[in-house]
Scaffold this motif. Structure first.
Motif, short mmCIF file in Angstrom:
data_model
loop_
_atom_site.label_atom_id
_atom_site.label_comp_id
_atom_site.label_asym_id
_atom_site.label_seq_id
_atom_site.Cartn_x
_atom_site.Cartn_y
_atom_site.Cartn_z
N VAL A 15 36.20 46.19 23.68
CA VAL A 15 37.41 45.42 23.42
C VAL A 15 37.13 44.03 23.97
O VAL A 15 37.06 43.83 25.18
N GLY A 16 36.92 43.10 23.06
CA GLY A 16 36.59 41.74 23.45
C GLY A 16 37.55 40.76 22.81
O GLY A 16 38.59 41.12 22.29
N CYS A 17 37.16 39.50 22.85
CA CYS A 17 37.95 38.44 22.25
C CYS A 17 37.40 38.13 20.87
O CYS A 17 36.21 38.29 20.62
N SER A 18 38.24 37.64 20.00
CA SER A 18 37.80 37.30 18.64
C SER A 18 36.81 36.14 18.62
O SER A 18 36.14 35.91 17.62
N CYS A 19 36.66 35.42 19.73
CA CYS A 19 35.67 34.33 19.80
C CYS A 19 34.27 34.86 20.06
O CYS A 19 33.30 34.11 20.00
N GLY A 20 34.12 36.15 20.36
CA GLY A 20 32.82 36.76 20.54
C GLY A 20 32.50 37.19 21.97
O GLY A 20 31.50 37.85 22.21
N VAL A 21 33.34 36.83 22.92
CA VAL A 21 33.13 37.23 24.31
C VAL A 21 33.45 38.71 24.45
O VAL A 21 34.38 39.22 23.83
N ASP A 22 32.66 39.42 25.27
CA ASP A 22 32.82 40.88 25.40
C ASP A 22 33.96 41.32 26.32
O ASP A 22 33.99 42.46 26.75
N ARG A 23 34.85 40.44 26.65
CA ARG A 23 36.04 40.86 27.40
C ARG A 23 37.24 40.05 26.94
O ARG A 23 37.10 38.95 26.43
N TYR A 24 38.39 40.65 27.11
CA TYR A 24 39.63 39.99 26.69
C TYR A 24 40.59 40.01 27.86
O TYR A 24 40.71 41.04 28.53
N PRO A 25 41.26 38.96 28.17
CA PRO A 25 41.21 37.65 27.54
C PRO A 25 40.01 36.84 28.04
O PRO A 25 39.58 36.99 29.19
N CYS A 26 39.51 35.99 27.17
CA CYS A 26 38.39 35.12 27.54
C CYS A 26 38.90 33.99 28.44
O CYS A 26 40.11 33.83 28.63
N VAL A 40 38.31 44.72 18.54
CA VAL A 40 37.63 45.96 18.88
C VAL A 40 36.42 46.10 17.98
O VAL A 40 36.50 45.90 16.78
N ARG A 41 35.28 46.42 18.59
CA ARG A 41 34.08 46.66 17.79
C ARG A 41 33.30 47.80 18.41
O ARG A 41 33.44 48.11 19.58
#
Length: 52
Positions: free
Chosen positions: A29-40, A20-21
């Protein structure tokens, strides 16, 4: 695409988590890899490979 083995699946699931950022007043709420959605896409592929 080659099939994922169990070690790849575990590594991807461990390293690609929800994150979350804030950007201004907007919460993303994105993925820790930097993509703006989860799950990537990579996380989805690992979960799909795990089901097979």
């Amino acid at each position: 695409m080659k099939a994922m083995d169990e070690a790849d699946i575990a590594r991807i699931k461990r390293s690609h988590r929800a994150s979350v950022r804030w950007i201004g007043t907007r919460v993303i709420v994105g993925c820790s890899c930097g993509v703006d959605r989860y799950p990537c896409e990579l996380r989805r592929a690992a979960e799909e490979a795990e089901r097979k």
